[in-house]
Design a protein around this motif. Structure first.
Motif, PDB file in Angstrom:
ATOM      1  N   ASP A 298       0.831  -1.213   0.000  1.00 34.46           N
ATOM      2  CA  ASP A 298       0.000   0.000   0.000  1.00 34.46           C
ATOM      3  C   ASP A 298       0.864   1.261   0.000  1.00 34.46           C
ATOM      4  O   ASP A 298       0.552   2.247  -0.667  1.00 34.46           O
ATOM      5  CB  ASP A 298      -1.017   0.013   1.139  1.00 34.46           C
ATOM      6  CG  ASP A 298      -0.549  -0.682   2.392  1.00 34.46           C
ATOM      7  OD1 ASP A 298       0.292  -1.582   2.289  1.00 34.46           O
ATOM      8  OD2 ASP A 298      -1.017  -0.321   3.476  1.00 34.46           O
ATOM      9  N   GLN A 299       1.982   1.183   0.731  1.00 29.50           N
ATOM     10  CA  GLN A 299       2.887   2.337   0.743  1.00 29.50           C
ATOM     11  C   GLN A 299       3.507   2.520  -0.649  1.00 29.50           C
ATOM     12  O   GLN A 299       3.669   3.637  -1.139  1.00 29.50           O
ATOM     13  CB  GLN A 299       3.971   2.077   1.787  1.00 29.50           C
ATOM     14  CG  GLN A 299       4.809   3.291   2.084  1.00 29.50           C
ATOM     15  CD  GLN A 299       6.117   2.910   2.765  1.00 29.50           C
ATOM     16  OE1 GLN A 299       6.439   1.743   2.951  1.00 29.50           O
ATOM     17  NE2 GLN A 299       6.875   3.931   3.115  1.00 29.50           N
ATOM     18  N   GLN A 302       1.223   4.442  -2.932  1.00 29.66           N
ATOM     19  CA  GLN A 302       1.247   5.895  -2.673  1.00 29.66           C
ATOM     20  C   GLN A 302       2.506   6.526  -3.268  1.00 29.66           C
ATOM     21  O   GLN A 302       2.469   7.561  -3.908  1.00 29.66           O
ATOM     22  CB  GLN A 302       1.298   6.172  -1.174  1.00 29.66           C
ATOM     23  CG  GLN A 302       0.066   5.823  -0.406  1.00 29.66           C
ATOM     24  CD  GLN A 302       0.313   6.020   1.094  1.00 29.66           C
ATOM     25  OE1 GLN A 302       1.072   6.883   1.509  1.00 29.66           O
ATOM     26  NE2 GLN A 302      -0.343   5.212   1.896  1.00 29.66           N
ATOM     27  N   GLN A 303       3.640   5.852  -3.006  1.00 23.22           N
ATOM     28  CA  GLN A 303       4.901   6.468  -3.414  1.00 23.22           C
ATOM     29  C   GLN A 303       5.094   6.456  -4.923  1.00 23.22           C
ATOM     30  O   GLN A 303       5.735   7.343  -5.472  1.00 23.22           O
ATOM     31  CB  GLN A 303       6.052   5.765  -2.709  1.00 23.22           C
ATOM     32  CG  GLN A 303       5.940   5.981  -1.209  1.00 23.22           C
ATOM     33  CD  GLN A 303       7.262   5.875  -0.490  1.00 23.22           C
ATOM     34  OE1 GLN A 303       8.252   5.425  -1.058  1.00 23.22           O
ATOM     35  NE2 GLN A 303       7.275   6.281   0.752  1.00 23.22           N
TER      36      GLN A 303
END
Ligand code: NAD
Length: 437
Positions: A298-299, A302-303
């Motif tokens: 999930d990170q 975003q990134q």
């Protein structure tokens, strides 16, 4: 239009795998599957563009000897025109699959190592998942390689050019292995009983009418995929390999994937960890080194949107890779033209493909965008070491798009664009090919 050749070319020879890597003759035989639906539109255009790029790059010293092989509806029409659709549906799935993907086609691809294909319809009747999946399985093409970069298409983000990622998606394991049982069946109940009574599982919330799926992730499967990603990064002067996973939740599958990946990294002098990057090298990647890092899925999503320049080569499991590579392609406005390949780096066997489907309603109208299979062909040339021709194709596509001379799908998104047919777009790519671009 290029003539379709269905007999083995006599003036070419096979690409082979040697201890030094692929050995590519000047006249390599490359099998191709035309594909169903819009495969009839895009594949001949791809053949013409590739031949033009190779001729321009090598002045006749190299030339691909195309070898047409059959699969999909075309294979059935050629070999079994006597069978009606209803009769085909009656044939047991394993045998039916061979009508659509004949053993002979698989054998030719296995022998010649490198092939390219248009989209294929999923066969009629139950029991067959997809011909693409079948081809990957039978040739053990464990790495799905999807390079994503901006080629000038209209994009939803401000700086699409900042994203340049090559995804290595594991192709043979994970929840995509197809091991699952439908809710309410005796098999699902049996598995649930076994989990509760023998394995001590207490966390199945509702045991009645509950479907069950299995997620196999092995050391061998993970390591060969991550090794392929690292070696690609080394060969192509990339600066990082990121393992994107959900190991915080699925510790023994996704978490193990990450841990096995770091073990593979230890075998390469070029690899440094993120910790070493900051503790030993002050945060700057030293020349010749590649950072191996990991991110929770999930990170990573975003990134990829907020700091895309921090990601370069990405290795991930099957389900994550499916979502991530499509999201990345959408981010640069290239979902419909994204290239892809399925590769086994141990045998050298690689099948490059259009990543879209057969779009039957557009078939035979000479209007769709041939960009996906053409970009895949450019990746194929790069895989063969014919980088000059690969670059010419990329320059041609970028040139055609920046001149706003495009097919309908792009024309409707670009102000002031001129509408071209599928074959005209191919010709425009050819006339925009420029060395050094
Ligand atoms: P699709 O990709 O065939 O089409 C969806 C829509 O996308 C089309 O209606 C069209 O508007 C657009 N589109 C697709 N390719 C395009 C192109 N080159 N240029 C312009 N527009 C394009 O997806 P689908 O309708 O879900 O699937 C149709 C068939 O294709 C099914 O039988 C499916 O199993 C098969 N399929 C094959 C592959 C493959 O061979 N790799 C991949 C996906 C789907």
């Amino acid at each position: 239009m290029i003539e379709e050749s269905s007999s083995i070319p006599t003036n070419g020879s096979s690409i082979e795998l040697t201890t030094q890597g692929l050995s590519v003759p000047n006249y390599p035989i490359i099998p191709y599957i035309r594909g169903d639906g819009i495969g009839t539109d895009v594949t001949p255009v791809m053949l013409k563009v590739v031949d033009a790029a190779v001729a321009k790059a090598y002045d006749g010293k190299k030339k691909i000897q195309w070898f047409k092989v059959w699969a999909g509806d075309e294979a059935v029409a050629k070999n079994h025109s006597e069978l009606s659709e209803d009769e085909i549906k009656e044939i047991p799935p394993d045998e039916r699959q061979k009508l659509y993907l004949p053993d002979e086609t698989v054998a030719v691809i296995r022998k010649h190592l490198v092939a390219i294909k248009g989209p294929l319809t999923t066969p009629v009747g139950g029991g067959i998942r997809s011909l693409n999946v079948a081809l990957r399985k039978v040739l053990d093409l464990y790495a799905c390689v999807r390079p994503v970069r901006h080629i000038g298409t209209p994009a939803p983000v401000k700086r699409p050019q900042d994203l340049d990622i090559v995804f290595f998606r594991e192709n043979t394991e994970d929840v995509y292995a197809g091991i699952e049982w439908r809710a309410g069946t005796p098999a699902a109940k049996k598995v649930i009983n076994w989990l509760e009574q023998e394995m001590g599982v207490t966390s199945i919330r509702f045991t009645e009418m509950c479907g069950i799926g299995v997620k196999p992730v092995s050391e061998q499967g993970s390591k060969r995929l991550i090794r392929a990603a690292i070696e690609y990064a080394i060969k192509n002067n990339r600066t990082s390999v990121t393992m994107a996973h959900k190991g915080n939740i699925m510790k023994f599958t996704e978490g193990a994937f990450r841990d096995w990946g770091y073990e593979v990294g230890e075998q390469y002098a070029q690899i440094i960890t993120e910790q070493a990057l900051f503790e030993t090298y002050g945060g700057t990647v030293p020349s010749g080194k590649i950072v191996l890092k990991d991110r929770i899925a999930d990170q990573f999503f975003q990134q990829m949107l907020l700091r895309p320049t921090e990601y370069d080569v990405v290795a991930t499991l099957n389900l994550n890779g499916d979502y991530m590579s499509d999201a990345a392609a959408a981010q640069v406005g290239g979902l419909g033209v994204a290239p892809g390949a399925n590769i086994n780096y141990k045998t050298g066997c690689a099948v490059f493909e259009a990543t879209h489907g057969t779009a039957p309603k557009h078939a035979g109208k000479n209007r769709v965008n041939p960009g996906s299979i053409i970009l895949s062909a450019s990746e194929m040339l790069q895989y063969m070491g014919w980088n000059e021709a690969a670059r010419l194709i990329l320059s041609g596509i970028k040139g055609a798009i920046s001149s706003k001379l495009v097919t309908y799908d792009l024309e409707r998104q670009m102000e002031g664009a001129t509408l071209l047919s599928c074959s005209q777009f191919g010709d425009e790519i050819i006339s925009n090919m420029q060395e050094g671009k």
